[in-house]
Write a protein that holds these residues in place. Structure first.
Motif, short mmCIF file in Angstrom:
data_model
loop_
_atom_site.label_atom_id
_atom_site.label_comp_id
_atom_site.label_asym_id
_atom_site.label_seq_id
_atom_site.Cartn_x
_atom_site.Cartn_y
_atom_site.Cartn_z
N TYR A 144 35.56 -80.50 21.78
CA TYR A 144 34.41 -80.43 20.89
C TYR A 144 33.86 -79.03 20.70
N CYS A 145 34.44 -78.07 21.40
CA CYS A 145 33.92 -76.68 21.34
C CYS A 145 33.94 -76.15 19.91
N ILE A 146 32.80 -75.56 19.49
CA ILE A 146 32.72 -75.00 18.12
C ILE A 146 32.74 -73.47 18.15
N LYS A 147 33.06 -72.91 19.29
CA LYS A 147 33.19 -71.44 19.42
C LYS A 147 31.93 -70.70 18.96
N CYS A 148 30.78 -71.17 19.47
CA CYS A 148 29.53 -70.53 19.08
C CYS A 148 29.18 -69.36 19.99
N GLY A 149 29.76 -69.33 21.18
CA GLY A 149 29.51 -68.21 22.09
C GLY A 149 28.24 -68.35 22.93
N LEU A 150 27.51 -69.46 22.79
CA LEU A 150 26.28 -69.61 23.58
C LEU A 150 26.58 -69.56 25.08
N CYS A 151 27.71 -70.17 25.46
CA CYS A 151 28.03 -70.23 26.89
C CYS A 151 28.25 -68.84 27.47
N LEU A 152 28.91 -67.97 26.72
CA LEU A 152 29.14 -66.62 27.23
C LEU A 152 27.83 -65.85 27.34
N GLY A 207 35.47 -59.62 20.65
CA GLY A 207 36.03 -59.74 22.01
C GLY A 207 36.09 -61.20 22.45
N PHE A 208 35.09 -61.96 22.02
CA PHE A 208 35.00 -63.39 22.34
C PHE A 208 36.22 -64.13 21.78
N PHE A 209 36.57 -63.85 20.54
CA PHE A 209 37.74 -64.52 19.95
C PHE A 209 39.05 -64.02 20.57
N CYS A 248 25.40 -75.32 26.32
CA CYS A 248 26.39 -75.74 25.32
C CYS A 248 25.81 -76.82 24.40
N PRO A 249 25.77 -76.58 23.10
CA PRO A 249 25.17 -77.55 22.19
C PRO A 249 26.05 -78.76 21.92
N LYS A 250 27.30 -78.72 22.34
CA LYS A 250 28.22 -79.82 22.04
C LYS A 250 28.58 -80.64 23.28
N GLY A 251 27.94 -80.38 24.40
CA GLY A 251 28.23 -81.14 25.61
C GLY A 251 29.64 -80.93 26.16
N VAL A 252 30.17 -79.74 25.91
CA VAL A 252 31.55 -79.46 26.35
C VAL A 252 31.64 -79.38 27.88
N ASP A 253 30.58 -78.92 28.53
CA ASP A 253 30.56 -78.74 29.98
C ASP A 253 31.68 -77.80 30.45
N PRO A 254 31.66 -76.55 29.98
CA PRO A 254 32.74 -75.63 30.33
C PRO A 254 32.86 -75.37 31.83
N SER A 255 31.74 -75.40 32.57
CA SER A 255 31.85 -75.09 34.00
C SER A 255 32.64 -76.19 34.72
S1 SF4 Z 1 28.62 -73.16 24.22
FE1 SF4 Z 1 29.97 -74.98 24.10
S2 SF4 Z 1 30.53 -75.15 21.94
FE2 SF4 Z 1 29.69 -73.06 22.20
S3 SF4 Z 1 31.52 -71.77 22.65
FE3 SF4 Z 1 30.71 -72.44 24.63
S4 SF4 Z 1 31.88 -74.31 25.16
FE4 SF4 Z 1 32.16 -73.93 22.92
#
Ligand code: SF4
Ligand code: HEM
Ligand code: FES
Lengths: 281, 120
Positions: A158-166, A116-118, A225-232
Motif C-alpha cells: 500500500y506504500c504511496i512513496k510519500c516519504g513521511l516515514c523517512l 535520494g529517496f527514490f 505512515c498514512p497508509k498503515g504500511v507499518d514499515p518498522s
Molecule cells: S510513510 Fe508509508 S506510504 Fe509513505 S513512503 Fe513511508 S511506508 Fe510508504
C-alpha cells in the motif's frame, strides 16, 4: 474556492509557512497568512486558497488530493502528514505551522528533494525477480498466488512513496545514507511475495552497512505512515528472515508454478463489444 | 550482507551473555540464594575460593567464552553507536579497526590470564 469568504461558519486560522527560494540567496523564513477555515477543509485546501487569493508565489507539491499519489507530504504542527489527508480543524483551530518534511533538502518553500529517496527505493530492486527469465519475458501463463499468500505482503504494497516515514526516522536523521523504512519495507514486500525469487539479489542492498541492521526499531515510521504500511514491522520481518536463514533455521521458499491461461477466451454474449478505438496507434 | 551477519553474531552473543552472565550473577553475587539451597560456597569471592574455581576446567572455558562474547557484543554495539555520528569514511574505518584491535588484545590478555591461572 471564493465561496470560502462568503461562508458564515468559518474560523480564522493562521497558517505559518516556511518560505525559501534558493535563487534569492535568502535564508528560509516563516510567513503568516490568515485563512478562513470551514468545517471539512483540508490543509491542502487552505494552501490552494492562499495561492489563489493571497500569494501566488507559494510553492508545494500535490496532485491527487485524495491520499494516493504521495506528493503532498509536509511537516504540519510538528508532525509529518499528508496535506490532503488532514482536516485543518482536526489539527488546530488557531494556528498551523507548515514546514517541508525534515530529513530532506528543500528545493523551494514546502517542496522536499525526493531524488535520494527514490534512489533508495530503486536500490532494493522493487519488482518481481524470477529465475525463469524466458518465462518472465514471454509468459505462457500466470504465476499462481493464493489469497493467503497475497495477505503476506499486501499491507506493504500500500506504500504511496510519500516519504513521511523517512522524515520521522531518527536513524535517517543522524545518517542520511541509511536505506530507510520505505525502501526496506519494499524489499520485504517483494521478498515475501510468493511469486518472487529475488531475495538473494536484494541481499546486498538490504543487508549492507547502511541497511536493515541499522534499524533500532524506534517505530516512528509506522506511527506517521498514512497508509498503515507499518514499515518498522517489515524491517523486523526482514531481519528475522535474515537471522533464521543465516542460522539455517528457515528453508528457502518453494517455487511458484505457472498456471496456463485458458487457451481460448469465449466472451459472454450478454456483454456488448467495446467500441472501436477512436485514436489510431 | 556482511553487516547483517555481524549483527546476527551480535544477537547470538547477547543470548550467550544472558546465560553466562546469569550463571555468573548466581554464583558470585546471589550466592546467598544458592547457599541456602545447599549448593556453592558461603564466600564465593574469597581469594582462595576464586583461585580454586579458576583451576576448574568448566570455569576456565566459560570465562573465556563470556569474555569473548561480552567483548564482541559490547564493542560491536559501541561501534554501531559511533557509526551513527556519520564521520568521514576514513574515521569510520579507523574506529572499526581500533575497536577490533582493542577487542583482540583484551581477549588475548584475558585468555592468557585464565589459562595461566588454570595451569599454575
Ligand atoms: S510513510 Fe508509508 S506510504 Fe509513505 S513512503 Fe513511508 S511506508 Fe510508504
Ligand atoms: C543480558 C545479556 C544481554 C543481552 C540479552 C543483550 C542484548 C542486546 C540486544 C538485543 C541489542 C540490540 C541489538 C540491535 O540493535 O538490534 C543490544 C545492543 C547493545 N548491547 Fe547488549 N545485551 C546484553 C548484555 C550486554 C552487555 C553486558 C553489554 C556491555 C558490555 C552490552 C552492550 C550493548 C551495546 C553497546 C549495544 C548497542 C546499543 C545500540 O545499538 O544502541 N550488552 N544488546
Ligand atoms: S495530493 Fe496526492 S497524496 Fe496528497
Amino acid at each position: 474556492m471564493n465561496e470560502n469568504n462568503s461562508t458564515k461558519n468559518t474560523t480564522t486560522v493562521i497558517f505559518e509557512i516556511l518560505r525559501y527560494n534558493p535563487e534569492t540567496g535568502e535564508k528560509p523564513k516563516m510567513q503568516e497568512y490568515n485563512v478562513q477555515v470551514y468545517k471539512g477543509m483540508t490543509v491542502l485546501d487552505g494552501l490552494n486558497w492562499i495561492k489563489e487569493n493571497l500569494d501566488p508565489s507559494l510553492v508545494w507539491r500535490s496532485s491527487c488530493r485524495m491520499g494516493v499519489c504521495g506528493s503532498c507530504g509536509m511537516f504540519i504542527n510538528g508532525y509529518p502528514r499528508l496535506a490532503c489527508n488532514n482536516q485543518i480543524l482536526k489539527i488546530s483551530n488557531k494556528k498551523l505551522q507548515i514546514k517541508p518534511l525534515p530529513n530532506f533538502d528543500i528545493i523551494r518553500d514546502l517542496v522536499p528533494d525526493l531524488e535520494g529517496f527514490f534512489q533508495k527505493h530503486k536500490s532494493v530492486k522493487p519488482y518481481l525477480i524470477r529465475k525463469d527469465i524466458q518465462e518472465q519475458n514471454l509468459p505462457t501463463g500466470e504465476y499462481f498466488q493464493s489469497p493467503d499468500e497475497l495477505t503476506n505482503y499486501i499491507q506493504f504494497a500500500y506504500c504511496i512513496k510519500c516519504g513521511l516515514c523517512l522524515s520521522a526516522c531518527p536513524t535517517v536523521a543522524t545518517d542520511e545514507r541509511f536505506t530507510g523504512p520505505q525502501a526496506l519495507a519494499q524489499a520485504w514486500r517483494y521478498n515475501s511475495d510468493s511469486r518472487d525469487e529475488g531475495s538473494d539479489e536484494r541481499i546486498k542492498a538490504v543487508h549492507d552497512e547502511i541497511g536493515a541492521s541499522r534499524c533500532h526499531f524506534a517505530g516512528a515510521c509506522s506511527d506517521v505512515c498514512p497508509k498503515g504500511v507499518d514499515p518498522s514491522f517489515a524491517i523486523q520481518l526482514l531481519k528475522q528472515d535474515f537471522f533464521l536463514k543465516t542460522l539455517k533455521l528457515r528453508k528457502d521458499e518453494k517455487e511458484t508454478h505457472v498456471i496456463p491461461t485458458a487457451k481460448k477466451y469465449v466472451p459472454n454474449p450478454k456483454i456488448p463489444e467495446a467500441p472501436k478505438p477512436t485514436v489510431k496507434k | 550482507m556482511r553487516e547483517s551477519k555481524l549483527w546476527v553474531y551480535h544477537l547470538i552473543a547477547g543470548a550467550v551473555i544472558l546465560v553466562l552472565l546469569g550463571i555468573h550473577m548466581f554464583i558470585m553475587h546471589l550466592d546467598a540464594i544458592l547457599y541456602s539451597l545447599g549448593v556453592g560456597s558461603q564466600n564465593p569471592i574469597d581469594s582462595g575460593v576464586v583461585f580454586a574455581r579458576s583451576k576448574e576446567l568448566f570455569f576456565m572455558i566459560t570465562y573465556i567464552i563470556l569474555l569473548g562474547t561480552a567483548l564482541y557484543h559490547g564493542l560491536y554495539g559501541f561501534k554501531n553507536i559511533l557509526m551513527e555520528l556519520t564521520l568521514a569514511q576514513k574515521s569510520e574505518k579507523f574506529i572499526s579497526g581500533f575497536l577490533t584491535l582493542c577487542g583482540v588484545l583484551l581477549f588475548a590478555y584475558g585468555t592468557f590470564a585464565a589459562v595461566f591461572v588454570f595451569m599454575k
